[in-house]
Structure formats: C-alpha cells, structure tokens
Design a protein around this motif. Structure first.
Motif, PDB file in Angstrom:
ATOM      1  N   LEU A   2       0.703  -1.402   0.375  1.00 17.67           N
ATOM      2  CA  LEU A   2      -0.057   0.166  -0.084  1.00 17.67           C
ATOM      3  C   LEU A   2       1.042   1.299  -0.004  1.00 17.67           C
ATOM      4  O   LEU A   2       2.034   1.329   0.758  1.00 17.67           O
ATOM      5  CB  LEU A   2      -0.823   0.133   1.440  1.00 17.67           C
ATOM      6  N   HIS A   7      -2.827   3.595   2.483  1.00 15.54           N
ATOM      7  CA  HIS A   7      -2.449   3.244   3.822  1.00 15.54           C
ATOM      8  C   HIS A   7      -3.275   4.411   5.118  1.00 15.54           C
ATOM      9  O   HIS A   7      -3.978   3.478   6.111  1.00 15.54           O
ATOM     10  CB  HIS A   7      -1.367   2.919   4.344  1.00 15.54           C
ATOM     11  N   ASP A 113      -3.805   0.438  -7.842  1.00 10.72           N
ATOM     12  CA  ASP A 113      -3.595  -0.559  -6.189  1.00 10.72           C
ATOM     13  C   ASP A 113      -4.473  -1.496  -6.937  1.00 10.72           C
ATOM     14  O   ASP A 113      -5.926  -0.732  -6.291  1.00 10.72           O
ATOM     15  CB  ASP A 113      -3.215  -0.149  -5.231  1.00 10.72           C
ATOM     16  N   SER A 116      -6.503  -2.989  -3.908  1.00 10.34           N
ATOM     17  CA  SER A 116      -7.038  -1.832  -2.544  1.00 10.34           C
ATOM     18  C   SER A 116      -8.448  -1.879  -3.842  1.00 10.34           C
ATOM     19  O   SER A 116     -10.052  -1.819  -3.025  1.00 10.34           O
ATOM     20  CB  SER A 116      -6.849  -0.777  -2.573  1.00 10.34           C
TER      21      SER A 116
END
Length: 174
Positions: A2, A7, A113, A116
């Motif tokens: 991350l 994060h 990402d 995510s």
C-alpha cells in the motif's frame, strides 16, 4: 504494498466507521429512551454493521502487512428532536461516508492498486444500500407523521430487523 497515502486514508476510514458506529449507538439509545424500541433496534443493527465495516478494513490492512492505527473517537450527538431528525441525520451522514469511500477508491485508482480497488467495490455497493435505506426510513416516518398508531406499527416492524454479518467477514463452513 500500500502507498503511504492509501494506508493513512484507510486508517482514517477505520476511525470514521467506528465514529459512525458510535453515532448509531447514540441514536439507538436516544430512541429507546423515548419509548421507540423498534427504532432503537434499527439503529442498534446499524451500530453492529458499522463495526463490521471497520473490521473489514482492519483485516484488509493486516492482510497487506500495514499497521492499523486506532485513533480517539470524537464525541457524537446524544439527542434528537424527533425520529425523523434521526433518519435525516443518518442520510446526511451516509452521504459523507460515501464521499470518504469514493476518495479511497480514487486514491487506489491513482496508485494503480488493483487489490485495494477490488476490495473497495464492496464498500461502494454498501454505500448505495446505506443511503437507500436511510431514504426509505425517512419516507416511512414521514408517511406516518402525526399518526400515533401508524408510528406504533412502524416501530413494531422495525423491532423485527435482524443483524446479518457483512459478507466479507463471513467464514466458509467448508
């Protein structure tokens, strides 16, 4: 891995979900103190669901070897003028949460990402449901406004609402 930005944002969202839980617990207690046990139950179920949302995000950070950092939960309102005001505040609050989730999705997309982004799809769908549920409750309460028997019936109906654990937390029996 991350990004630091994502994060930190997920940690902030964990705090927001726990604050949401605290808010709904406060609404539940206020409704119960006014004799609306069904409304209290509706908000109690919301309290449980918001804790699930926080746990899903905590589990996700742990799965990505990212530290969960719990922060103090800010004070919440403890009394509302009416049941309608509770649900109106619920809708307003859920719209804020939707914007927070959308922000997380934007950061994940910016970071490319994909893990995510995929995890956040569940939250995006959940927010559609949360806002719709609040709008439905506003409509229901407005429909019986001024009708004590109608509110009594609605309150009884809300007492039957049950908690279902969020699907990302469900464990397989196999």
């Amino acid at each position: 891995m991350l990004s630091q930005k994502l994060h930190a944002a997920i940690n902030e969202q964990i705090n927001a979900e726990l604050w949401s839980a605290y808010l709904y617990l406060s609404m539940s207690l206020d409704a119960e103190s006014k004799g609306y046990k069904g409304v209290a139950n509706w908000f109690y179920v919301q309290w449980l669901e918001e804790q699930d949302h926080a746990r899903i995000l905590m589990n996700y950070l742990n799965s990505r070897d990212a530290k969960v950092e719990l922060k103090p939960i800010a004070e919440v309102q403890t009394e509302w003028d009416s049941i309608l005001a509770m649900y109106q505040d619920t809708l307003k609050h859920e719209k804020v949460v939707t914007s927070l989730i959308n922000n997380l999705a934007a950061i994940a997309a910016e970071d490319r990402d994909f893990a995510s982004s995929n995890m956040l799809v569940w939250f995006i769908d959940e927010q559609i449901e949360e806002e719709e549920s609040a709008r439905d409750m506003i409509f229901a309460v407005e429909s019986v406004e001024g009708d004590k028997y109608g509110m009594y019936q609605l309150d009884k109906e809300l007492a039957a609402r049950t908690y279902t654990q969020a699907s990302p937390l469900a464990t397989s029996a196999e």
